[in-house]
Motif scaffolding. Structure first.
Motif, PDB file in Angstrom:
ATOM      1  N   ILE A  13       0.864  -1.192   0.000  1.00  0.00           N
ATOM      2  CA  ILE A  13       0.000   0.000   0.000  1.00  0.00           C
ATOM      3  C   ILE A  13       0.896   1.237   0.000  1.00  0.00           C
ATOM      4  CG2 ILE A  13      -1.535   1.369   1.498  1.00  0.00           C
ATOM      5  CD1 ILE A  13      -3.064  -1.195   2.086  1.00  0.00           C
ATOM      6  N   LYS A  14       1.940   1.176   0.813  1.00  0.00           N
ATOM      7  CA  LYS A  14       2.877   2.296   0.883  1.00  0.00           C
ATOM      8  C   LYS A  14       3.601   2.476  -0.461  1.00  0.00           C
ATOM      9  CE  LYS A  14       5.463   4.458   4.442  1.00  0.00           C
ATOM     10  NZ  LYS A  14       6.045   4.413   5.732  1.00  0.00           N
ATOM     11  N   VAL A  15       3.977   1.368  -1.061  1.00  0.00           N
ATOM     12  CA  VAL A  15       4.654   1.412  -2.373  1.00  0.00           C
ATOM     13  C   VAL A  15       3.734   2.081  -3.402  1.00  0.00           C
ATOM     14  CG1 VAL A  15       5.416  -0.054  -4.312  1.00  0.00           C
ATOM     15  CG2 VAL A  15       6.175  -0.571  -1.981  1.00  0.00           C
ATOM     16  N   ILE A  16       2.492   1.621  -3.442  1.00  0.00           N
ATOM     17  CA  ILE A  16       1.528   2.142  -4.425  1.00  0.00           C
ATOM     18  C   ILE A  16       1.299   3.640  -4.209  1.00  0.00           C
ATOM     19  CG2 ILE A  16      -0.921   2.043  -5.105  1.00  0.00           C
ATOM     20  CD1 ILE A  16      -0.713  -1.048  -4.461  1.00  0.00           C
ATOM     21  N   ARG A  17       1.092   4.007  -2.941  1.00  0.00           N
ATOM     22  CA  ARG A  17       0.827   5.427  -2.640  1.00  0.00           C
ATOM     23  C   ARG A  17       2.023   6.304  -3.026  1.00  0.00           C
ATOM     24  NH1 ARG A  17      -0.798   6.263   3.183  1.00  0.00           N
ATOM     25  NH2 ARG A  17      -1.270   8.344   2.431  1.00  0.00           N
ATOM     26  N   THR A  18       3.222   5.826  -2.692  1.00  0.00           N
ATOM     27  CA  THR A  18       4.428   6.614  -3.001  1.00  0.00           C
ATOM     28  C   THR A  18       4.601   6.754  -4.512  1.00  0.00           C
ATOM     29  OG1 THR A  18       5.423   5.706  -1.008  1.00  0.00           O
ATOM     30  CG2 THR A  18       6.906   6.819  -2.534  1.00  0.00           C
ATOM     31  N   LEU A  19       4.394   5.652  -5.219  1.00  0.00           N
ATOM     32  CA  LEU A  19       4.547   5.707  -6.682  1.00  0.00           C
ATOM     33  C   LEU A  19       3.513   6.642  -7.292  1.00  0.00           C
ATOM     34  CD1 LEU A  19       5.209   1.930  -7.499  1.00  0.00           C
ATOM     35  CD2 LEU A  19       6.843   3.792  -7.677  1.00  0.00           C
ATOM     36  N   LYS A  20       2.247   6.493  -6.846  1.00  0.00           N
ATOM     37  CA  LYS A  20       1.181   7.321  -7.441  1.00  0.00           C
ATOM     38  C   LYS A  20       1.349   8.801  -7.100  1.00  0.00           C
ATOM     39  CE  LYS A  20      -2.122   4.166  -8.903  1.00  0.00           C
ATOM     40  NZ  LYS A  20      -3.388   4.076  -9.564  1.00  0.00           N
ATOM     41  N   ARG A  21       1.991   9.064  -5.964  1.00  0.00           N
ATOM     42  CA  ARG A  21       2.215  10.464  -5.599  1.00  0.00           C
ATOM     43  C   ARG A  21       3.441  11.040  -6.307  1.00  0.00           C
ATOM     44  NH1 ARG A  21       0.702  12.978  -0.736  1.00  0.00           N
ATOM     45  NH2 ARG A  21      -1.297  12.185   0.001  1.00  0.00           N
ATOM     46  N   GLY A  22       4.116  10.184  -7.064  1.00  0.00           N
ATOM     47  CA  GLY A  22       5.294  10.640  -7.806  1.00  0.00           C
ATOM     48  C   GLY A  22       6.485  10.903  -6.913  1.00  0.00           C
ATOM     49  N   LYS A  23       6.523  10.240  -5.749  1.00  0.00           N
ATOM     50  CA  LYS A  23       7.600  10.511  -4.790  1.00  0.00           C
ATOM     51  C   LYS A  23       8.749   9.505  -4.906  1.00  0.00           C
ATOM     52  CE  LYS A  23       5.168  13.668  -2.444  1.00  0.00           C
ATOM     53  NZ  LYS A  23       5.447  15.084  -2.624  1.00  0.00           N
ATOM     54  N   TYR A  24       8.613   8.536  -5.773  1.00  0.00           N
ATOM     55  CA  TYR A  24       9.659   7.509  -5.891  1.00  0.00           C
ATOM     56  C   TYR A  24      10.783   8.031  -6.770  1.00  0.00           C
ATOM     57  CZ  TYR A  24      11.883   3.118  -7.297  1.00  0.00           C
ATOM     58  OH  TYR A  24      12.781   2.111  -7.544  1.00  0.00           O
ATOM     59  N   ASN A  25      11.999   7.992  -6.230  1.00  0.00           N
ATOM     60  CA  ASN A  25      13.111   8.507  -7.036  1.00  0.00           C
ATOM     61  C   ASN A  25      14.342   7.610  -6.964  1.00  0.00           C
ATOM     62  OD1 ASN A  25      13.844   8.988  -4.457  1.00  0.00           O
ATOM     63  ND2 ASN A  25      14.107  11.194  -4.657  1.00  0.00           N
ATOM     64  N   GLU A  26      14.081   6.323  -6.775  1.00  0.00           N
ATOM     65  CA  GLU A  26      15.214   5.418  -6.655  1.00  0.00           C
ATOM     66  C   GLU A  26      15.220   4.437  -7.828  1.00  0.00           C
ATOM     67  OE1 GLU A  26      16.413   4.272  -2.460  1.00  0.00           O
ATOM     68  OE2 GLU A  26      14.271   4.529  -2.305  1.00  0.00           O
ATOM     69  N   GLU A  27      15.255   4.957  -8.984  1.00  0.00           N
ATOM     70  CA  GLU A  27      15.188   4.113 -10.175  1.00  0.00           C
ATOM     71  C   GLU A  27      16.289   3.047 -10.160  1.00  0.00           C
ATOM     72  OE1 GLU A  27      14.734   4.862 -14.830  1.00  0.00           O
ATOM     73  OE2 GLU A  27      14.164   6.502 -13.500  1.00  0.00           O
ATOM     74  N   GLY A  28      15.904   1.825 -10.449  1.00  0.00           N
ATOM     75  CA  GLY A  28      16.892   0.741 -10.481  1.00  0.00           C
ATOM     76  C   GLY A  28      17.086   0.055  -9.150  1.00  0.00           C
TER      77      GLY A  28
END
Lengths: 196, 49
Positions: free
Chosen positions: A58-73
């Motif tokens: 749930i946390k993963v989904i929320r972070t991704l949808k909020r555009g807060k994920y910046n650890e590509e790879g």
């Protein structure tokens, strides 16, 4: 012949951010066993594992949808870190809210907890972890890299070997020397890393 | 040495645990339902069923 999985996590994350729900399904499918087993290895309870696994994503989904994920790879280590933090939250919560077991004789000491002592234990634990992190910084780069991947990112030696472009034996050797060197530094400076 | 570390764990049962299908289904449905709206100063989450 077995089909080789070629789509990287980073690509799947990008596809998910572009609206492909199927990409999320693939990511979960790819890593579910690893993450689930990691959680189970800490809590040893299927229901709690199920809850923490769900909360993690749930946390993963929320972070991704909020555009807060910046650890590509680095998708898996990131998810593992979230799971790890949720496991810690679970244990902290349980220490603060002790439940007594209704099976067998009631034991008042199983309910009464010395909260001050718990807070102290927590502080000591945090201090130890912080000291260890400082000690790790002193290690040679190649040893530090392997140790961090193994201990903090929970990667297998096979993955570490692939990521650092060395053989598994080299990765194992680096880990071994990292631990030896850590012990040396601890002995040399008489650092106490025990809880009590 | 590598062989020693790569051997399958004796606790094979633990190694093969997986989440329930319902949990995965819930997560995929949650993802489909969750919409994030950008406000002027903050983001808003909206669950559309």
């Amino acid at each position: 012949m077995k089909k080789i999985e070629t789509t990287t996590d980073a690509t799947l994350v990008r596809q998910y951010l572009d609206g492909s729900e199927d990409a999320l399904s693939k990511l979960i499918n790819r890593h579910q066993q690893r993450i689930y087993n990691f959680i189970f290895s800490k809590v040893f309870d299927r229901d709690i594992t199920e809850d923490i696994f769900q909360d993690t994503f749930i946390k993963v989904i929320r972070t991704l949808k909020r555009g807060k994920y910046n650890e590509e790879g680095k998708f898996l280590p990131w998810v593992m870190r979230i799971a790890h933090n949720l496991v810690i939250d679970h244990f902290r919560k349980n220490n603060r809210m002790p439940k007594f077991d209704n099976s067998g004789d009631f034991n008042i000491f199983s309910v009464l907890h010395d909260e001050d002592l718990n807070a102290e234990k927590l502080m000591v634990k945090d201090q130890i972890e912080s000291d260890v992190r400082e000690l790790i910084k002193e290690l040679p780069e190649d040893q530090k890299e392997v140790l961090v991947m193994r201990i903090y990112k929970d990667m297998s030696f096979k993955e570490i070997a692939e990521r650092t472009d060395v053989s598994i034996n080299t990765a194992l050797g680096r880990m071994r020397y990292a631990l030896i060197n850590l012990r040396k530094v601890i002995d040399k400076h008489n650092i106490v890393l025990t809880k009590y | 040495m590598a062989k020693l570390y790569l051997n399958e764990s004796p606790n094979e049962k633990v190694e093969k645990l997986r989440p329930k299908k319902e949990t995965i289904k819930f997560l995929l449905n949650y993802s489909k339902a969750l919409h994030v709206l950008d406000g002027k100063h903050m983001q808003y989450e909206n669950l559309l069923n």
